[in-house]
Scaffold this active site. Structure first.
Site, short mmCIF file in Angstrom:
data_model
loop_
_atom_site.label_atom_id
_atom_site.label_comp_id
_atom_site.label_asym_id
_atom_site.label_seq_id
_atom_site.Cartn_x
_atom_site.Cartn_y
_atom_site.Cartn_z
N TRP A 349 -6.42 42.59 -14.42
CA TRP A 349 -6.87 43.11 -15.71
C TRP A 349 -8.36 42.87 -15.94
CZ3 TRP A 349 -5.31 46.33 -19.34
CH2 TRP A 349 -5.88 46.28 -20.61
N THR A 350 -8.81 41.66 -15.69
CA THR A 350 -10.20 41.30 -16.02
C THR A 350 -11.20 41.83 -15.00
OG1 THR A 350 -9.40 39.29 -17.10
CG2 THR A 350 -11.73 39.36 -16.54
N GLU A 390 -6.47 48.28 -12.56
CA GLU A 390 -5.91 48.60 -13.87
C GLU A 390 -6.97 49.27 -14.77
OE1 GLU A 390 -3.86 45.21 -15.58
OE2 GLU A 390 -3.36 44.44 -13.62
N TYR A 391 -7.13 50.64 -14.69
CA TYR A 391 -6.27 51.58 -13.99
C TYR A 391 -7.14 52.71 -13.45
CZ TYR A 391 -2.81 49.12 -16.77
OH TYR A 391 -2.07 48.13 -17.36
N MET A 456 4.29 47.56 -12.38
CA MET A 456 4.17 46.51 -13.41
C MET A 456 5.01 46.84 -14.64
SD MET A 456 0.15 45.40 -12.97
CE MET A 456 -0.52 47.06 -13.00
#
Length: 616
Positions: A349-350, A390-391, A456
């Site tokens: 994510w980060t 993502e993403y 996910m």
């Protein structure tokens, strides 16, 4: 969050005309056609050329259906609040509130009988045009302004997907005189006409892919444009027999930052019993910077010194040994459990913001990743690479606009570089909604280059929607009250199979944590809240090992447990719901399961054991 519309290249003179049009004050809007013009025989047809989630490209085509030439034309339509034109070409497009007008430029106003011309525009929002007029008359060629064809219905979604039946649902169309009914199409064949916005289709063949669309009909039997197309596969039938049931993937994420505040180390995989029950570990995360794979946390990865009591084999690190940290501990783990495959996962994510730059040169990106994973200091530790973007071509923490093909070209380059003897995998979105993230990138094209996808199937709902409604963050199936259609594990797997991706390349995701709200008075899902519940490390999220004791489950919905304790409401998976999900994935012929992440489990590995026993 928003993303810029795809660039368009047009003649400078046309761009100048468009810019000038948008600079006009309201008083400068084009006037409507005169009554004399209204008798002109012409039609105007709308087409949505493309849709990239935060915006779209639209096109109007004007055709002279009469016997005399047209010297000028003006198309009018209405958009609902929230949908608007942002740029246009080949016409002067202006607005008054939600009412829009497109008028010819100096060079394209004249149309001979039978001739047609088009103008296009980029827009934002999801609404469809209504109330279309061409030179003051109905856009369908009729002579009664205001008696327009209905709008396109919403793209259908599928629920209750079985081996031989499924249920379609869609958002209603609009019409100035009212919608009478809907024609339902399977492929190009009309299979039903219904008055509501749902249809149960039956008599299907198991394990078969179908496409559906819907068209609305108004009270005088005018049909409007078709909805978007849904592709869905029935269950059963096509899942090949599993040649080795024991080969199911049982993969867990190990985070490098877990060695700090969480005090979770590779040795915990052994003491919990989890190491004996898994097949793969994804080590998270490496970073993506400057078009390259880079180290995520050098100290945790390969520098931290372990004492004898912290070490997998009971031996302390020395100051001068060439490799320490998690990498050395993973090496020791593999010595004891040689069946475990370890992949280095990059992004998350980060750290997904760097992928857009990296895929501009996929071969160079793959080379950098290979050089890092195969560094001689730790090459024996890793069995391949995992890419957690993502993403692609969509929004996560940041928005990517690299296009739908770049994910495929990235995975192709990775396979070419890492070869057949290394694993190449990816963690991907589970957004199964129509037009959602799974439709933004070429996951089907990329599938030929990967060993498996980790889908996910968690974090569908959470307290980022601070006021609720409360909902399970990892629903297996749909249920009455689901906040967003397509946000379920079943919808994601169904969509991926519908794209032609075999279930044998798909792993189902399990969260070893819960998501929760506070200020909730209702026990059942769907309640209102005042904000995120307090968590140990982050608001709105808590480990399973904590929740099982502080807020035990009080119910189950869509295959996931939920709990209300005081004013807090949590959803999370338990050993019982994990077991049911394992049974479901076996019935779907999936590759296996994966989970995020080890440190959320109990000290005796309850959830990891449920995955293990459920896949035996």
């Amino acid at each position: 969050m928003s993303t810029a519309a795809p660039p368009r290249t047009r003649f400078l003179s046309r761009l100048a005309a468009t810019v000038a049009a948008f600079a006009l004050p309201v008083a400068g809007l084009v006037s409507l056609a005169s009554p004399a013009q209204a008798a002109t025989a012409a039609t105007a047809t709308y087409t949505k050329v493309s849709d990239w989630g935060s915006g779209f490209e639209g096109k109007w085509t004007i055709k002279n259906t009469g016997t005399t030439s047209i010297s000028t034309w003006a198309v009018e339509w209405d958009y609902p609040t929230g949908t608007r034109v942002t740029s246009a070409w080949d016409a002067t497009v202006t607005s008054s509130g939600n009412h829009w007008t497109g008028k010819n430029l100096g060079w394209n106003g004249s149309l001979a009988p039978g001739a047609s011309v088009s103008f296009g525009f980029n827009g934002s929002g999801s609404g469809a045009p209504t109330g279309c007029k061409i030179n003051g008359a109905s856009c369908d060629g009729g002579t009664q302004p205001g008696d327009n064809a209905p709008s396109a219905p919403g793209t259908p979604t599928a629920s209750n997907v079985g081996e031989t039946s499924l249920t379609l649902n869609w958002a209603a169309a609009t019409d100035d005189k009212g919608v009478k009914n809907y024609d339902v199409y399977r492929g190009s064949t009309k299979i039903a006409t219904v008055t509501g916005t749902s249809y149960a289709d039956s008599g299907l063949t198991k394990g078969t892919t179908y496409t559906y669309s819907v068209t609305a009909r108004d009270t005088i039997d005018q049909t409007g444009p078709s909805s978007g197309t849904l592709t869905v596969a029935t269950s059963g039938g096509t899942n090949p027999p599993d040649p080795d049931p024991g080969a199911k993937v049982k993969l867990g994420y190990f985070t490098n930052w877990g060695v700090y505040g969480r005090n979770y180390h590779v040795k915990n995989l052994v003491t919990s019993g989890s190491a004996a029950k898994i097949t793969h570990i994804n080590y998270a995360f490496g970073n993506v910077q400057g078009g390259r794979c880079t180290i995520g946390d050098a100290y945790a990865d390969y520098d931290k010194a372990y004492t004898a009591d912290q070490s997998v084999d009971g031996k302390a690190d020395t100051w001068d040994q060439p490799l320490r940290g998690n990498f050395n501990q993973l090496r020791k783990l593999k010595a004891q459990y040689p069946n475990i495959k370890i992949l280095w996962s990059f992004g998350g994510w980060t750290w997904s913001g760097g992928f857009g730059q990296a895929v501009q040169n996929p071969a160079a990106f793959a080379q950098s990743c290979y050089d890092l994973v195969e560094d001689p200091r730790w090459a024996d530790v890793f069995d391949g690479i995992d890419l957690d973007w993502e993403y692609p071509n969509a929004c996560g923490l940041t928005c990517d606009t690299s296009g739908p093909d770049t994910f495929r070209t990235m995975m192709q380059a990775m396979r070419a570089k890492f070869g057949a003897n290394n694993l190449v995998t990816a963690a991907i979105t589970a957004d199964g909604s129509n037009g959602g993230k799974l439709d933004k990138a070429d996951y089907a094209g990329a599938a030929q280059y990967i060993d498996f996808y980790n889908v996910m199937t968690y974090d569908f709902f959470g307290a980022w929607d601070a006021k609720g409604p409360t909902a399970p963050h990892s629903p297996l199936t749909s249920y009455n009250g689901l906040p967003i259609q397509g946000f379920t594990s079943e919808a994601a797997i169904t969509k991926l199979k519908g794209k032609g991706i075999s279930g044998s390349k798909l792993n189902l995701g399990i969260g070893f944590y819960g998501r929760g709200w506070t200020g909730v008075t209702q026990d059942a899902p769907g309640g209102t809240a005042t904000g995120p519940a307090t968590g140990t490390y982050e608001q709105g999220i808590e480990d399973y090992k904590v929740l099982k004791n502080t807020c035990p489950a009080t119910g189950t919905v869509a295959g996931t447990a939920y709990a209300k304790c005081g004013s807090n409401w949590w959803s999370y998976d338990t050993p019982a719901t994990v077991t049911s999900k394992m049974n479901w994935l076996k019935g779907q012929g999936l590759k296996g399961a994966f989970f995020w992440e080890f440190s959320g489990d109990t000290t005796n590995g309850e959830l990891a054991n449920a995955i293990h026993t459920g896949l035996q």
